[in-house]
Scaffold this active site. Structure first.
Site, PDB file in Angstrom:
ATOM      1  CE  LYS A  83      -0.376  -0.019   5.055  1.00 33.16           C
ATOM      2  NZ  LYS A  83      -1.287  -0.097   6.219  1.00 33.16           N
TER       3      LYS A  83
ATOM      4  CE1 TYR B 116       9.332  32.515   1.945  1.00 35.99           C
ATOM      5  CE2 TYR B 116       9.371  30.111   1.965  1.00 35.99           C
ATOM      6  CZ  TYR B 116       9.207  31.312   1.280  1.00 35.99           C
ATOM      7  OH  TYR B 116       8.919  31.305  -0.060  1.00 35.99           O
TER       8      TYR B 116
END
Length: 368
Positions: free
Chosen positions: A38, A264
């Site tokens: 998965k 940032y």
């Protein structure tokens, strides 16, 4: 492994084969193995992983959702595929693609029977999931009488497997709870099996269950994280090989003066003159903001360089002060030489989250 000139996730199929053989060595010859593929095979490449596992002898596959099973079928995978968390709206697609649904509730059983009968099916295989204590999906053991009654009412389906899932099989401190789950599973089997025409595949153990609870291997075991190189303990990790290695390069080097900031919000301010490097990957690639602010680091020419400041969408910055390197040099985030478990742990998360987060825009390169 070769040097890279771009951001790439190298997928080493020889490491996958090693891990498969190691886990298989823990089993009796008659015990089947299911490979969990998965989430793009835990962030790798589900079709390529499944192809190699099919070639070397895996018996079964499992995915989380129907779409993942369809992708395997489209990729040529012919082994049985169990869909662990199917939704009723997809039941016809499940049948059209010869997938096997996990039936985990009264609602899903009634809905699947209705679909199967509408399509005039006979003995379509299903697996039943029993909730033995994880409390996520599954029938309660008290539902056994109801299940027996409902299963006897229809010939459209056939119980091919009955399983449960261990909550803490890697944790020795939770051994008593795991033994309780094993006992709970067996007691539920004892209520259901006598009512079935054929013996279903019984499966309970995950990777850590394979290693720690050989008495509970039953007819089949399921392994996900172990196939990809992680054994949920430092001792087991040494016996396995990481399948994925995430690499990138240094895009640019900066010389930051004392007091200047990087990135940032000016989160990193240089306490003294600092040499930094910018790398071309960020949180859009799966290296999330939790890895910034010097919580963890990457490998540059054999030395650890901490990630500084906030991770950006497409870039992150590292401190390379004292490291002999130049623009274009290779950087390793995790892999054989630097564990994904260590990278994740230092930032307060787990290897599962890190490796399954690597975005599909990162180039995959199959080796070996």
């Amino acid at each position: 492994m070769s040097q890279t000139s771009e951001t790439v996730l190298e997928i080493d199929l020889s490491a996958l084969e090693h891990n498969y053989n190691y886990l298989r060595s823990k089993l009796s010859p008659e015990t089947k193995m299911l490979g969990v593929v998965k989430a793009f095979a835990y962030g790798n490449d589900s079709v390529e992983i499944a192809k190699r596992l099919s070639k070397i002898g895996i018996d079964y596959f499992a995915v989380a959702y129907t779409r993942e099973g369809i992708s395997l079928r489209e990729g040529g995978i012919q082994k049985p595929i169990l869909v662990l968390h199917p939704q009723s709206t997809n039941f016809e697609e499940v049948i059209e693609n010869d997938l096997i649904p996990n039936i985990y509730s009264k609602f899903t059983l009634e809905a699947f029977v209705k679909t199967a009968e509408k399509l005039q099916l006979k003995n379509y295989p299903i697996h039943l999931k029993i909730n033995t204590g994880l409390n996520r999906l599954g029938f309660d053991p008290e539902d056994a009488a109801w299940l027996n009654h409902k299963l006897a009412e229809t010939k459209a389906i056939k119980v091919e497997g009955i399983f449960s899932h261990l909550a803490a099989s890697e944790d020795e401190a939770e051994r008593e709870f795991t033994l309780y789950q094993i006992e709970n599973y067996q007691k539920t089997l004892d209520k259901i099996l006598p009512k079935l025409d054929d013996q279903p595949i019984r499966h309970l153990c995950n990777t850590s269950g394979i290693i720690n609870y050989p008495e509970a291997h039953y007819d089949m075991v399921r392994t996900g994280i172990g196939l990809y190189g992680f054994g949920n303990s430092a001792a087991e990790d040494k016996k396995l090989k990481p399948v994925g290695t995430l690499k990138t390069i240094i895009s640019q080097i900066h010389h930051i003066k004392e007091g200047e900031s990087v990135g940032y919000n000016r989160v990193f301010k240089a306490p003294l003159a600092t040499k930094t490097a910018t790398l071309p990957l960020g949180h859009a690639d799966g290296i999330n903001r939790i890895y910034g602010k010097q919580k963890t680091g990457v490998l540059v020419n054999g030395q650890i360089a901490p990630i500084i400041g906030n991770v950006c969408m497409d870039m992150l910055m590292i401190d390379i002060s004292g490291i002999d390197c130049q623009e274009g040099d290779e950087v390793i985030l995790f892999g054989k030489d630097k564990s994904a478990e260590e990278f994740a742990h230092n930032a307060g998360t787990i290897s599962y989250e890190l490796i399954t987060s690597i975005s599909q825009r990162v180039k995959r390169k199959i080796i070996n």
